[in-house]
Scaffold this motif. Structure first.
Motif, PDB file in Angstrom:
ATOM      1  N   ALA A  10       0.833  -1.203   0.000  1.00  0.00           N
ATOM      2  CA  ALA A  10       0.000   0.000   0.000  1.00  0.00           C
ATOM      3  C   ALA A  10       0.867   1.252   0.000  1.00  0.00           C
ATOM      4  O   ALA A  10       1.983   1.258   0.522  1.00  0.00           O
ATOM      5  N   MET A  11       0.342   2.301  -0.607  1.00  0.00           N
ATOM      6  CA  MET A  11       1.011   3.596  -0.570  1.00  0.00           C
ATOM      7  C   MET A  11      -0.040   4.696  -0.583  1.00  0.00           C
ATOM      8  O   MET A  11      -1.167   4.504  -1.064  1.00  0.00           O
ATOM      9  N   GLU A  12       0.337   5.848  -0.041  1.00  0.00           N
ATOM     10  CA  GLU A  12      -0.575   6.978  -0.024  1.00  0.00           C
ATOM     11  C   GLU A  12      -0.625   7.629  -1.404  1.00  0.00           C
ATOM     12  O   GLU A  12       0.400   7.778  -2.069  1.00  0.00           O
ATOM     13  N   VAL A  13      -1.822   7.993  -1.841  1.00  0.00           N
ATOM     14  CA  VAL A  13      -2.012   8.700  -3.100  1.00  0.00           C
ATOM     15  C   VAL A  13      -2.833   9.953  -2.836  1.00  0.00           C
ATOM     16  O   VAL A  13      -3.491  10.067  -1.798  1.00  0.00           O
ATOM     17  N   ALA A  14      -2.766  10.884  -3.759  1.00  0.00           N
ATOM     18  CA  ALA A  14      -3.557  12.114  -3.623  1.00  0.00           C
ATOM     19  C   ALA A  14      -5.042  11.761  -3.592  1.00  0.00           C
ATOM     20  O   ALA A  14      -5.482  10.854  -4.315  1.00  0.00           O
ATOM     21  N   PRO A  15      -5.846  12.441  -2.765  1.00  0.00           N
ATOM     22  CA  PRO A  15      -7.280  12.123  -2.659  1.00  0.00           C
ATOM     23  C   PRO A  15      -8.006  12.115  -4.004  1.00  0.00           C
ATOM     24  O   PRO A  15      -8.936  11.322  -4.201  1.00  0.00           O
ATOM     25  N   ASP A  16      -7.586  12.974  -4.936  1.00  0.00           N
ATOM     26  CA  ASP A  16      -8.273  13.009  -6.225  1.00  0.00           C
ATOM     27  C   ASP A  16      -7.846  11.877  -7.154  1.00  0.00           C
ATOM     28  O   ASP A  16      -8.354  11.768  -8.268  1.00  0.00           O
ATOM     29  N   LYS A  17      -6.919  11.008  -6.694  1.00  0.00           N
ATOM     30  CA  LYS A  17      -6.459   9.876  -7.503  1.00  0.00           C
ATOM     31  C   LYS A  17      -7.007   8.541  -7.015  1.00  0.00           C
ATOM     32  O   LYS A  17      -6.794   7.508  -7.645  1.00  0.00           O
TER      33      LYS A  17
END
Length: 297
Positions: free
Chosen positions: A161-168
């Protein structure tokens, strides 16, 4: 007692339409990132994690992929005669032992979950990894090795898992987090490609998984999900609903989406700059190009 993870599934049946016309005759997984095909990066990562059995889920037109891992005696002989020992060793590192690789056909493109389920009979009652070659991860310690080491402590199933921008988030499977403990995250559920503004977090699933045999059994009971396909995330979510542990693992490293042209180009530049013999020439070119671009504006 937890069983070691020694088997890995590589879903490589896709048509690679985003890379046409190149993929008209060359499987996407054979396209080269600097001087190695995408699939070689996945294989090297699996080997570093202790994988011994490699299961490829393929489709028509993938014979070049099968040939890549076969012996090339004429080429090896020519390199040996020419004294090109370094190239010979690089070539031999691509060979796979007889019986180490199995190829299974996915006859219809019914989704990632369906592709994984095609390997059911070869998995049996063992844990297994799934590696998506499109996701190339540059890391000091290979991503799957990080996960295997964490799995030895947690058991259960695990997804990278990795963090992504909310709009992605609508482009990914997204974790519903129950509890976070550093790199390991316990989860309540997973949502595949949630509509904008509805994602339960911004922690997205990336193409590395350690799964249990139960998840194979779940495929027989889940309906088609997002896009009308059999989704792997739905089978994993069913595991959670059945009361079994599923974890997210925040891996250390940089992920490149080599399923897109932009991601493939970014990975090419990044991996080339990491090579001593390429760095100086490429850096000089990139700086000159950037300067010229600024001047033109």
């Amino acid at each position: 007692m937890k069983r070691k993870v020694t088997k890995a599934i590589f879903p490589v049946a896709g048509l690679g339409t985003r890379f046409l016309p190149a993929t008209k005759s060359v499987p996407k997984e054979i396209m080269t990132l600097v001087d190695r095909p995408l699939i070689q990066y996945a294989i090297d990562e699996a080997r570093a994690a202790g994988i011994e059995d490699f299961i490829f889920v393929t489709s028509r037109g993938k014979t070049a992929l099968e040939d890549y891992f076969d012996l090339a005696p004429d080429l090896e002989s020519e390199l040996e005669k020419s004294g090109k020992t370094e190239l010979l060793e690089i070539l031999r590192a691509t060979n796979m032992e007889s019986g180490a690789i199995a190829y299974i056909r996915q006859h219809k493109p019914l989704g990632l979950g369906h592709a994984v389920s095609c390997a059911n009979k070869l998995i049996g009652n063992e844990p297994y990894a799934v590696i998506l070659p499109d996701d190339v991860i540059a890391a000091d310690k290979p991503c799957l090795q990080q996960m295997v080491e964490a799995y030895e402590e947690t058991g259960g199933a695990m997804v990278a898992a990795m963090e992504v921008a909310p709009d992605k988030t609508s482009a990914y499977g997204v974790l519903n987090i129950k509890e976070s403990d550093g790199q390991v995250v316990s989860i309540n559920g997973m949502v595949e490609k949630p509509p904008a503004g509805t994602a339960p977090s911004n922690l997205a699933v990336i193409g590395r998984y350690i799964l249990t045999p139960h998840i194979m059994q779940n495929f027989a009971h889940i309906a088609k999900g997002a896009g009308g396909e059999v989704q792997l995330t739905d089978a994993i979510a069913a595991e959670i609903a059945q009361g079994r542990d599923v974890f997210g693992y925040r891996f250390e490293g940089e992920r490149f989406d080599c399923g897109s042209k932009a991601g493939f180009l970014q990975a090419t530049v990044s991996f080339a700059l990491a090579r001593d013999e390429l760095r100086d020439d490429l850096s000089e070119f990139l700086h000159a190009w950037a300067d010229a671009d600024k001047a033109a504006k």
